[in-house]
Design a protein around this motif. Structure first.
Motif, short mmCIF file in Angstrom:
data_model
loop_
_atom_site.label_atom_id
_atom_site.label_comp_id
_atom_site.label_asym_id
_atom_site.label_seq_id
_atom_site.Cartn_x
_atom_site.Cartn_y
_atom_site.Cartn_z
N LYS A 1 -39.81 63.86 6.02
CA LYS A 1 -38.67 64.76 6.14
C LYS A 1 -39.22 66.16 6.31
O LYS A 1 -40.18 66.55 5.63
CB LYS A 1 -37.81 64.67 4.88
N SER A 2 -38.63 66.94 7.23
CA SER A 2 -39.12 68.30 7.44
C SER A 2 -37.96 69.28 7.47
O SER A 2 -36.84 68.93 7.84
CB SER A 2 -39.93 68.39 8.73
N GLU A 3 -38.26 70.50 7.06
CA GLU A 3 -37.32 71.61 7.14
C GLU A 3 -38.08 72.83 7.64
O GLU A 3 -39.26 73.00 7.35
CB GLU A 3 -36.72 71.95 5.77
N VAL A 4 -37.39 73.65 8.39
CA VAL A 4 -37.95 74.90 8.89
C VAL A 4 -37.13 76.03 8.31
O VAL A 4 -35.90 76.00 8.37
CB VAL A 4 -37.91 74.95 10.44
N ASP A 5 -37.82 77.01 7.75
CA ASP A 5 -37.11 78.15 7.21
C ASP A 5 -37.95 79.41 7.43
O ASP A 5 -39.04 79.52 6.87
CB ASP A 5 -36.81 77.96 5.73
N ASP A 6 -37.43 80.29 8.23
CA ASP A 6 -38.03 81.60 8.44
C ASP A 6 -39.50 81.50 8.86
O ASP A 6 -40.34 82.26 8.39
CB ASP A 6 -37.89 82.43 7.16
N GLY A 7 -39.81 80.54 9.72
CA GLY A 7 -41.17 80.40 10.24
C GLY A 7 -42.08 79.50 9.44
O GLY A 7 -43.16 79.15 9.90
N ASP A 8 -41.68 79.14 8.23
CA ASP A 8 -42.46 78.21 7.43
C ASP A 8 -41.90 76.80 7.60
O ASP A 8 -40.68 76.62 7.67
CB ASP A 8 -42.43 78.58 5.94
N TYR A 9 -42.77 75.82 7.65
CA TYR A 9 -42.38 74.42 7.83
C TYR A 9 -42.69 73.68 6.54
O TYR A 9 -43.80 73.78 6.01
CB TYR A 9 -43.15 73.80 8.99
N TYR A 10 -41.71 72.94 6.04
CA TYR A 10 -41.84 72.17 4.80
C TYR A 10 -41.72 70.69 5.13
O TYR A 10 -40.83 70.29 5.88
CB TYR A 10 -40.75 72.57 3.81
N PHE A 11 -42.61 69.88 4.56
CA PHE A 11 -42.64 68.45 4.84
C PHE A 11 -42.69 67.66 3.55
O PHE A 11 -43.40 68.04 2.62
CB PHE A 11 -43.88 68.08 5.67
N ALA A 12 -41.95 66.57 3.50
CA ALA A 12 -42.03 65.61 2.39
C ALA A 12 -42.44 64.27 2.99
O ALA A 12 -41.71 63.70 3.80
CB ALA A 12 -40.68 65.49 1.69
N TYR A 13 -43.61 63.80 2.63
CA TYR A 13 -44.11 62.48 3.04
C TYR A 13 -43.67 61.51 1.95
O TYR A 13 -44.21 61.53 0.85
CB TYR A 13 -45.63 62.51 3.18
N MET A 14 -42.67 60.67 2.25
CA MET A 14 -42.02 59.85 1.24
C MET A 14 -42.32 58.37 1.42
O MET A 14 -42.22 57.84 2.53
CB MET A 14 -40.50 60.06 1.30
N VAL A 15 -42.66 57.71 0.30
CA VAL A 15 -42.76 56.26 0.25
C VAL A 15 -41.44 55.77 -0.31
O VAL A 15 -41.05 56.14 -1.42
CB VAL A 15 -43.94 55.80 -0.64
N LEU A 16 -40.72 54.98 0.49
CA LEU A 16 -39.40 54.52 0.08
C LEU A 16 -39.52 53.36 -0.88
O LEU A 16 -40.48 52.59 -0.82
CB LEU A 16 -38.60 54.13 1.32
N GLY A 17 -38.56 53.24 -1.78
CA GLY A 17 -38.57 52.17 -2.76
C GLY A 17 -37.55 51.10 -2.43
O GLY A 17 -36.68 51.29 -1.59
N SER A 18 -37.66 49.97 -3.11
CA SER A 18 -36.68 48.91 -2.88
C SER A 18 -35.53 49.02 -3.87
O SER A 18 -34.39 48.83 -3.51
CB SER A 18 -37.35 47.54 -2.97
N GLY A 19 -35.80 49.35 -5.11
CA GLY A 19 -34.74 49.55 -6.10
C GLY A 19 -34.36 51.01 -6.21
O GLY A 19 -33.22 51.37 -6.45
N LEU A 20 -35.33 51.87 -6.01
CA LEU A 20 -35.13 53.31 -6.03
C LEU A 20 -35.21 53.82 -4.59
O LEU A 20 -36.01 53.31 -3.81
CB LEU A 20 -36.25 53.99 -6.83
N PRO A 21 -34.40 54.80 -4.23
CA PRO A 21 -34.47 55.28 -2.85
C PRO A 21 -35.86 55.80 -2.46
O PRO A 21 -36.33 55.55 -1.37
CB PRO A 21 -33.45 56.41 -2.81
N ILE A 22 -36.51 56.52 -3.38
CA ILE A 22 -37.82 57.09 -3.09
C ILE A 22 -38.76 56.76 -4.25
O ILE A 22 -38.51 57.13 -5.39
CB ILE A 22 -37.74 58.61 -2.89
N ALA A 23 -39.85 56.05 -3.93
CA ALA A 23 -40.81 55.68 -4.97
C ALA A 23 -41.74 56.84 -5.28
O ALA A 23 -42.05 57.10 -6.44
CB ALA A 23 -41.61 54.46 -4.52
#
Length: 141
Positions: A78-100
């Protein structure tokens, strides 16, 4: 001549205002590989996002081709751009939980990479979180 100068000044001012709004806007993009086609919610600047992701994946080779790495429930970025800075979340998805788990980064305008955090926070629980904020790596309920 004076009329032409006024028109030029007006056009330049309009362009500067448009660029100012464009630089301060926030863009969110998510890509997922879970056996389905790639999902991108906003591709306004895909080349810049790809350049920033490449900077992360060069500094942290374990995240190269992240969506295609083997995982039980899939992985996404997942990425977001704000005022020239780029933010990234590298996520491992879970089976019981949305994000492990997730690791988050900020890439500044110059291309420097900063790890901003990991999810879940060891003092927090997984309960109730459906997403991760790429800016601070905190869970979103």
């Amino acid at each position: 001549m004076l009329r032409t100068n006024i028109i030029i000044i007006g056009v330049v001012a309009l362009v500067l205002v448009a660029v100012g709004f464009g630089c301060s806007s926030t863009t969110t993009q998510t890509s997922t590989k879970t056996g389905s086609p790639e999902v991108i919610t906003d591709d306004a600047q895909p080349d810049l996002v790809a350049l920033r992701r490449n900077a992360i994946e060069t500094a942290y080779p374990q995240f190269k081709d992240f969506e295609n790495q083997k995982s039980f429930a899939g992985q996404s970025v997942k990425s977001e751009v704000d005022d020239g800075d780029y933010y990234f979340a590298y996520m491992v998805l879970g089976s019981g939980l949305p994000i492990a788990q997730a690791t988050c980064f900020r890439v500044d305008r110059v291309g420097r990479v900063f790890e901003t955090g990991v999810f879940p926070d060891p003092v927090d629980s997984y309960a109730g979180y459906r997403d991760v904020n790429p800016r601070n790596c905190r869970g979103i309920k």
